[in-house]
Write a protein that holds these residues in place. Structure first.
Motif, PDB file in Angstrom:
ATOM      1  N   ASN A   8      -1.405 -12.202  -1.832  1.00  7.50           N
ATOM      2  CA  ASN A   8      -0.055 -12.120  -1.288  1.00  7.50           C
ATOM      3  C   ASN A   8       0.739 -11.017  -1.970  1.00  7.50           C
ATOM      4  OD1 ASN A   8       1.318 -13.237   0.805  1.00  7.50           O
ATOM      5  ND2 ASN A   8       1.694 -15.191  -0.192  1.00  7.50           N
ATOM      6  N   LEU A   9       0.597 -10.922  -3.278  1.00  8.62           N
ATOM      7  CA  LEU A   9       1.275  -9.861  -4.031  1.00  8.62           C
ATOM      8  C   LEU A   9       0.758  -8.488  -3.613  1.00  8.62           C
ATOM      9  CD1 LEU A   9       3.250  -9.011  -6.214  1.00  8.62           C
ATOM     10  CD2 LEU A   9       1.435  -9.373  -7.891  1.00  8.62           C
ATOM     11  N   LEU A  10      -0.564  -8.358  -3.459  1.00  9.33           N
ATOM     12  CA  LEU A  10      -1.145  -7.096  -2.988  1.00  9.33           C
ATOM     13  C   LEU A  10      -0.586  -6.721  -1.617  1.00  9.33           C
ATOM     14  CD1 LEU A  10      -4.909  -7.477  -3.933  1.00  9.33           C
ATOM     15  CD2 LEU A  10      -3.337  -5.738  -4.773  1.00  9.33           C
ATOM     16  N   SER A  48      -5.951   4.768   0.172  1.00  7.17           N
ATOM     17  CA  SER A  48      -7.297   4.790  -0.409  1.00  7.17           C
ATOM     18  C   SER A  48      -7.581   3.533  -1.228  1.00  7.17           C
ATOM     19  CB  SER A  48      -7.500   6.036  -1.266  1.00  7.17           C
ATOM     20  OG  SER A  48      -6.534   6.070  -2.305  1.00  7.17           O
ATOM     21  N   ALA A  49      -6.608   3.101  -1.991  1.00  5.98           N
ATOM     22  CA  ALA A  49      -6.777   1.878  -2.781  1.00  5.98           C
ATOM     23  C   ALA A  49      -6.776   0.656  -1.861  1.00  5.98           C
ATOM     24  CB  ALA A  49      -5.669   1.760  -3.825  1.00  5.98           C
ATOM     25  N   GLY A  86       4.794   0.061   0.357  1.00  5.58           N
ATOM     26  CA  GLY A  86       4.410   1.445   0.105  1.00  5.58           C
ATOM     27  C   GLY A  86       4.002   1.725  -1.329  1.00  5.58           C
ATOM     28  N   GLN A  87       3.745   0.687  -2.109  1.00  6.75           N
ATOM     29  CA  GLN A  87       3.402   0.867  -3.513  1.00  6.75           C
ATOM     30  C   GLN A  87       1.902   0.998  -3.756  1.00  6.75           C
ATOM     31  OE1 GLN A  87       5.278  -2.537  -5.254  1.00  6.75           O
ATOM     32  NE2 GLN A  87       7.309  -1.633  -5.156  1.00  6.75           N
TER      33      GLN A  87
END
Length: 71
Positions: A34-36, A48-49, A43-44
């Motif tokens: 959820n945090l991800l 790619s990640a 936008g953080q």
């Protein structure tokens, strides 16, 4: 002994096993997921990640798609 399947049944099972059936609701996320998700939507997290996270947990992208569809 013989086993008979219908093509439509096999196709439906294959689509379901690959996670391509978009009708089903996304599974609930863990607190970390959820945090991800929130960080990505803010936008953080770069694309790619994010693609690495989605590779490991495809349900993350289903949640993004569902969230964007609502807005």
């Amino acid at each position: 002994m013989s086993i008979h399947f219908t093509v439509s049944g096999l196709t439906r099972n294959l689509i379901h096993s690959l996670g391509l059936d978009h009708e089903r609701a996304p599974r609930p996320l863990t607190q970390e997921q959820n945090l991800l998700l929130e960080c990505y939507l803010a936008g953080q997290i770069p694309e790619s990640a994010w693609s690495d996270y989605v590779f490991e947990a495809p349900e993350l992208q289903r949640h993004v798609d569902a969230r964007r569809a609502r807005h």
